[in-house]
Design a protein around this motif. Sequence first.
Motif, mmCIF file in Angstrom:
data_model
loop_
_atom_site.group_PDB
_atom_site.id
_atom_site.type_symbol
_atom_site.label_atom_id
_atom_site.label_comp_id
_atom_site.label_asym_id
_atom_site.label_seq_id
_atom_site.Cartn_x
_atom_site.Cartn_y
_atom_site.Cartn_z
ATOM 1 N N SER A 110 3.973 4.840 -0.218
ATOM 2 C CA SER A 110 3.326 5.564 0.883
ATOM 3 C C SER A 110 1.835 5.257 0.950
ATOM 4 O O SER A 110 1.236 5.294 2.035
ATOM 5 N N MET A 111 1.214 4.938 -0.179
ATOM 6 C CA MET A 111 -0.210 4.599 -0.173
ATOM 7 C C MET A 111 -0.452 3.296 0.576
ATOM 8 O O MET A 111 -1.374 3.188 1.389
ATOM 9 N N THR A 112 0.378 2.298 0.295
ATOM 10 C CA THR A 112 0.271 1.025 1.007
ATOM 11 C C THR A 112 0.584 1.209 2.484
ATOM 12 O O THR A 112 -0.110 0.687 3.362
ATOM 13 N N TRP A 113 1.639 1.975 2.749
ATOM 14 C CA TRP A 113 2.048 2.221 4.134
ATOM 15 C C TRP A 113 0.938 2.915 4.916
ATOM 16 O O TRP A 113 0.660 2.574 6.069
ATOM 17 N N LYS A 114 0.284 3.873 4.288
ATOM 18 C CA LYS A 114 -0.802 4.603 4.942
ATOM 19 C C LYS A 114 -1.950 3.663 5.298
ATOM 20 O O LYS A 114 -2.586 3.811 6.348
ATOM 21 N N ALA A 115 -2.209 2.683 4.423
ATOM 22 C CA ALA A 115 -3.309 1.743 4.665
ATOM 23 C C ALA A 115 -2.957 0.701 5.719
ATOM 24 O O ALA A 115 -3.817 0.272 6.500
ATOM 25 N N THR A 118 7.659 6.960 -3.380
ATOM 26 C CA THR A 118 6.448 7.658 -2.958
ATOM 27 C C THR A 118 5.222 6.779 -3.123
ATOM 28 O O THR A 118 4.297 6.813 -2.301
ATOM 29 N N LEU A 119 5.225 5.956 -4.168
ATOM 30 C CA LEU A 119 4.091 5.067 -4.421
ATOM 31 C C LEU A 119 3.799 4.169 -3.227
ATOM 32 O O LEU A 119 2.644 3.884 -2.918
ATOM 33 N N VAL A 122 -3.406 -4.532 -0.931
ATOM 34 C CA VAL A 122 -3.494 -4.162 0.485
ATOM 35 C C VAL A 122 -4.048 -5.327 1.289
ATOM 36 O O VAL A 122 -3.600 -5.605 2.409
#
Length: 253
Positions: free
Chosen positions: A188-193, A185-186, A157
């Motif tokens: 999405s964690m990076t995208w959310k951050a 889906t994995l 990140v």
Amino acid sequence: MDLFECLEEHQLTLAQQLKALMVPVIEKQPQLQLFLNDWAYVRYLRARSWDLHKAHKMLTATLQWRLEAKPEQIQWHQVEREAATGKTFVSPYRDKDGRPVVVMRPRNQNTHNEQEQVQFLIYCLENASRVADEHRVGKMTWLIDFVGYSMRNAPAVRTSLSVLHTLQNHYPERLGGAVCYHAPTLFSMTWKAVSPFIDPITKKKITFVEKGSQEATVMSERFDLHHVEACMGGYYSGDLFKLDEYRRRMQVK
């Protein structure tokens, strides 16, 4: 002024004013002249909603960064190790708007040094920007192939935020669009951050292509599918990236 498209009269006036403000800088640092083509003033004004003061401040910060980082001096031999797997490369073909296409494949990640990874991406951005200006389109398109994306090859990140900072602050109005092909889906964690730090205008330029009957339609809106590899739903047989050919392309500027 040598511009890539017509401007309204007040916009042209602002571009001329910003250019005039930069004359003393160019006289003192003539190596910045190549970067400061007339379209650069328009890009920085647009990035700051045509506010002359804010655009001047942003452009001044970029010029200082370029004097320190010297991105235009990065040579192929400095980044060849990063480039070797084709994880990021400028396609030999442009999109339907004539923009250079920067292809990214996280699954081909081959290094762990954050500084060298960012340097390599800057090298790619410099080359794509040069092609964009040569063809008088000013912008580039990113095509991110997420097939094979995993925790093992996902960028940190911190690296993603560093890249985002560089792109938004020093390459404004360079991104014409970003196409994310089969983002899992994995991701999405990076995208959310990262997404809270993405400028709203930039965020609107990002398209997610999901698996299904519509993916060819979505891809063909932006690309000639004969110039897109089969692994991304295109008709191009073989690999667009061949290290020897790419090396030759990058060494001819």
